[in-house]
Design an enzyme around this catalytic site. Structure first.
Site, PDB file in Angstrom:
ATOM      1  N   LYS A  82       0.866  -1.181   0.000  1.00  0.00           N
ATOM      2  CA  LYS A  82       0.000   0.000   0.000  1.00  0.00           C
ATOM      3  C   LYS A  82       0.898   1.225   0.000  1.00  0.00           C
ATOM      4  CE  LYS A  82      -4.538   0.798   0.439  1.00  0.00           C
ATOM      5  NZ  LYS A  82      -5.644  -0.017  -0.077  1.00  0.00           N
ATOM      6  N   GLY A 182     -26.777   1.779   1.196  1.00  0.00           N
ATOM      7  CA  GLY A 182     -25.907   2.472   0.244  1.00  0.00           C
ATOM      8  C   GLY A 182     -26.147   2.008  -1.175  1.00  0.00           C
ATOM      9  N   ASP A 205     -30.388   5.225   1.435  1.00  0.00           N
ATOM     10  CA  ASP A 205     -29.238   6.007   0.977  1.00  0.00           C
ATOM     11  C   ASP A 205     -29.512   7.452   1.352  1.00  0.00           C
ATOM     12  OD1 ASP A 205     -27.324   7.490  -0.880  1.00  0.00           O
ATOM     13  OD2 ASP A 205     -26.859   5.419  -1.393  1.00  0.00           O
ATOM     14  N   ALA A 245     -22.038   0.938   2.091  1.00  0.00           N
ATOM     15  CA  ALA A 245     -21.828   2.387   2.207  1.00  0.00           C
ATOM     16  C   ALA A 245     -20.468   2.713   2.828  1.00  0.00           C
ATOM     17  CB  ALA A 245     -22.955   3.020   3.023  1.00  0.00           C
TER      18      ALA A 245
HETATM   19  P1  NAD Z   1     -19.908   5.065  -3.331  1.00  0.00           P
HETATM   20  O1  NAD Z   1     -19.329   6.267  -2.684  1.00  0.00           O
HETATM   21  O2  NAD Z   1     -20.160   5.069  -4.797  1.00  0.00           O
HETATM   22  O3  NAD Z   1     -21.288   4.645  -2.611  1.00  0.00           O
HETATM   23  C1  NAD Z   1     -21.546   4.815  -1.247  1.00  0.00           C
HETATM   24  C2  NAD Z   1     -23.040   5.101  -1.126  1.00  0.00           C
HETATM   25  O4  NAD Z   1     -23.388   5.126   0.250  1.00  0.00           O
HETATM   26  C3  NAD Z   1     -23.429   6.447  -1.722  1.00  0.00           C
HETATM   27  O5  NAD Z   1     -24.542   6.287  -2.575  1.00  0.00           O
HETATM   28  C4  NAD Z   1     -23.778   7.273  -0.487  1.00  0.00           C
HETATM   29  O6  NAD Z   1     -24.770   8.255  -0.755  1.00  0.00           O
HETATM   30  C5  NAD Z   1     -24.272   6.207   0.455  1.00  0.00           C
HETATM   31  N1  NAD Z   1     -24.286   6.602   1.853  1.00  0.00           N
HETATM   32  C6  NAD Z   1     -23.441   7.431   2.502  1.00  0.00           C
HETATM   33  N2  NAD Z   1     -23.809   7.571   3.788  1.00  0.00           N
HETATM   34  C7  NAD Z   1     -24.895   6.793   3.959  1.00  0.00           C
HETATM   35  C8  NAD Z   1     -25.750   6.509   5.072  1.00  0.00           C
HETATM   36  N3  NAD Z   1     -25.545   7.056   6.266  1.00  0.00           N
HETATM   37  N4  NAD Z   1     -26.776   5.643   4.892  1.00  0.00           N
HETATM   38  C9  NAD Z   1     -27.005   5.082   3.696  1.00  0.00           C
HETATM   39  N5  NAD Z   1     -26.241   5.325   2.592  1.00  0.00           N
HETATM   40  C10 NAD Z   1     -25.196   6.175   2.729  1.00  0.00           C
HETATM   41  O7  NAD Z   1     -18.906   3.868  -2.943  1.00  0.00           O
HETATM   42  P2  NAD Z   1     -18.790   2.436  -3.642  1.00  0.00           P
HETATM   43  O8  NAD Z   1     -17.677   2.466  -4.623  1.00  0.00           O
HETATM   44  O9  NAD Z   1     -20.128   1.970  -4.042  1.00  0.00           O
HETATM   45  O10 NAD Z   1     -18.259   1.579  -2.400  1.00  0.00           O
HETATM   46  C11 NAD Z   1     -19.118   1.233  -1.345  1.00  0.00           C
HETATM   47  C12 NAD Z   1     -18.299   0.520  -0.271  1.00  0.00           C
HETATM   48  O11 NAD Z   1     -17.657  -0.620  -0.829  1.00  0.00           O
HETATM   49  C13 NAD Z   1     -17.178   1.378   0.340  1.00  0.00           C
HETATM   50  O12 NAD Z   1     -17.007   1.009   1.697  1.00  0.00           O
HETATM   51  C14 NAD Z   1     -15.953   0.938  -0.454  1.00  0.00           C
HETATM   52  O13 NAD Z   1     -14.759   1.131   0.273  1.00  0.00           O
HETATM   53  C15 NAD Z   1     -16.250  -0.527  -0.652  1.00  0.00           C
HETATM   54  N6  NAD Z   1     -15.567  -1.122  -1.819  1.00  0.00           N
HETATM   55  C16 NAD Z   1     -15.779  -0.621  -3.068  1.00  0.00           C
HETATM   56  C17 NAD Z   1     -15.130  -1.192  -4.151  1.00  0.00           C
HETATM   57  C18 NAD Z   1     -15.344  -0.673  -5.563  1.00  0.00           C
HETATM   58  O14 NAD Z   1     -14.934  -1.358  -6.501  1.00  0.00           O
HETATM   59  N7  NAD Z   1     -15.972   0.478  -5.752  1.00  0.00           N
HETATM   60  C19 NAD Z   1     -14.265  -2.271  -3.959  1.00  0.00           C
HETATM   61  C20 NAD Z   1     -14.071  -2.782  -2.667  1.00  0.00           C
HETATM   62  C21 NAD Z   1     -14.737  -2.186  -1.605  1.00  0.00           C
END
Ligand code: NAD
Length: 374
Positions: A82, A182, A205, A245
């Site tokens: 990392k 989320g 969300d 989320a």
């Molecule tokens: P994103 O930011 O696109 O989506 C997060 C969503 O959560 C948003 O729509 C936001 O409005 C919502 N949110 C925020 N606060 C909230 C609350 N209090 N209640 C309900 N909803 C809420 O992120 P993402 O890329 O979809 O990733 C989501 C999770 O998965 C994160 O923890 C991220 O670290 C993890 N993750 C993502 C990936 C990837 O490929 N994008 C890979 C591994 C892990």
């Protein structure tokens, strides 16, 4: 005089820590390589306004160790690494800074591959990639795999299927109920997959647009959606809670509210700390370790070395189904929590490879450099 090797003590089992300093661009970064037994280190680069050297170092050491487990679980030929850049992503970024960072990555000659993480964006790594071939996760038009949320969401659905198999004896997504927290890049795609299979999903969300979009989607499927307030998501009496989320959502406060049979979601670091894995275990809630469930994005990034092929990546994400079932079975045989079982299985995979040590001497050696090359 007492001898002081504080930095090495902090490194514990990490192989290498590189401090990158470039006053002309303001770059201050730390790259940590935890373990390269399974292959070169892979891990994203965070940018954050850390308050101290210790805070940045602790973060990069912790995150790089996590990547070793994630790579082992996903069965990709990479180890854990990392990077962190110390700075405010809103004010301290420049193309030159990322080019300087790219030069440091390149100086490691393939021992470390990196790309975006919190605080950094694909555009930043387009600059870094001018200085190094060891950048991944670039946009498709720059030769990368592009949006990783597609394989990540596919992996979450495989994790849910495996969990349904464990709970109900069949892997069907439909016919069950889910609470999805989320509807972002990953959560929205997972919710769509569940609706298409005819499931009843309860969603929340903070974005009204996302909630409206999933209601529109539901109209085109045999599934059903019910929008709920964000504070009610934990107490829904559904089969599976699907957190997509943010991290730390499995904690003292939420565990008492949960009325689900299992938790399977994309969010990183769902358990606030280790004791919460035990609490779920005692409550009889099956927990699918997040770092396995959400490894679809990692599988895509690792697969880039073979050239971009999205079908192959999606096929590889099916491994997540088997990996989750293996963890459930191991946990049920040993009485350990699923998180402990997953960690031990990863540690064993690394230990076995160290013993065999023949993988890297095969005629079809991977093109990248690795520690055990003989
Ligand atoms: P994103 O930011 O696109 O989506 C997060 C969503 O959560 C948003 O729509 C936001 O409005 C919502 N949110 C925020 N606060 C909230 C609350 N209090 N209640 C309900 N909803 C809420 O992120 P993402 O890329 O979809 O990733 C989501 C999770 O998965 C994160 O923890 C991220 O670290 C993890 N993750 C993502 C990936 C990837 O490929 N994008 C890979 C591994 C892990």
């Amino acid at each position: 005089m007492e001898k002081d090797f504080e930095l090495f003590d902090k490194m514990r089992a990490h192989e290498q820590v590189v401090f990158c300093n470039d006053p002309s661009t303001g770059l201050r970064a730390i790259i940590a390589i935890h373990n390269t037994t399974l292959g070169p280190a892979l891990g994203g680069c965070r940018m954050q306004p850390y308050n101290s050297m210790d805070e940045a170092l602790e973060d990069v050491l912790r995150l790089s160790k996590g990547m070793t487990y994630k790579c082992a679980a996903a069965d990709v030929d990479f180890g854990g690494g990392k990077a962190v850049i110390i700075g405010d992503p809103k004010t301290d970024k420049s193309p030159e800074l990322f080019r300087a960072f790219g030069q440091f990555v390149n100086s490691l000659a393939g021992r470390f591959y990196t790309g975006t993480d919190m605080g950094t964006a694909m555009e930043d790594f387009i600059h870094a990639s001018k200085e190094s071939n060891f950048i991944n996760g670039l946009p498709v038009e720059y030769g990368g795999g592009g949006d990783s949320s597609i394989p990540t969401a596919a992996g979450v659905l495989h994790g849910i299927k495996a969990t349904n198999y464990m709970l109900f004896g069949n892997e069907e997504l439909g016919g069950h109920s889910y609470a999805v927290q989320g509807l972002g890049k990953v959560g929205f795609k997972v919710a769509c997959g569940l609706l298409e299979a005819g499931a009843h999903i309860f969603v929340t969300d903070i974005s009204k647009e996302s909630l409206h979009a999933i209601e529109l989607k539901a109209e085109t499927t045999s599934g059903k959606v019910t929008v709920i307030a964000k504070e009610d998501i934990y107490s829904q009496p559904v089969d599976i809670f699907v957190p997509c989320a943010f991290g730390g959502i499995i904690n003292d406060n939420t565990i008492t509210q949960l009325k689900v049979k299992a938790i399977v979601g994309a969010a990183n670091n769902q358990l606030l700390n280790d004791k919460h894995g035990n609490m779920l275990h005692e409550k009889g809630i099956l927990y699918a370790p997040d770092y396995i469930v959400n490894s679809g994005g990692l599988i895509q990034v690792a697969d880039e070395l073979y050239g971009i092929n999205h079908d192959r990546v999606l096929a590889k994400t099916k491994r997540i189904y088997d990996a989750i079932l293996e963890v459930y079975k191991e946990a049920s045989n040993t009485g350990k929590t699923t998180e402990e079982s997953a960690n031990q299985m990863c540690e064993k995979r690394i230990a076995d490879r160290t013993k065999r040590n023949s993988f890297f001497t095969s005629p079809e050696k991977p093109k990248w450099s690795i520690r055990n090359l003989s």
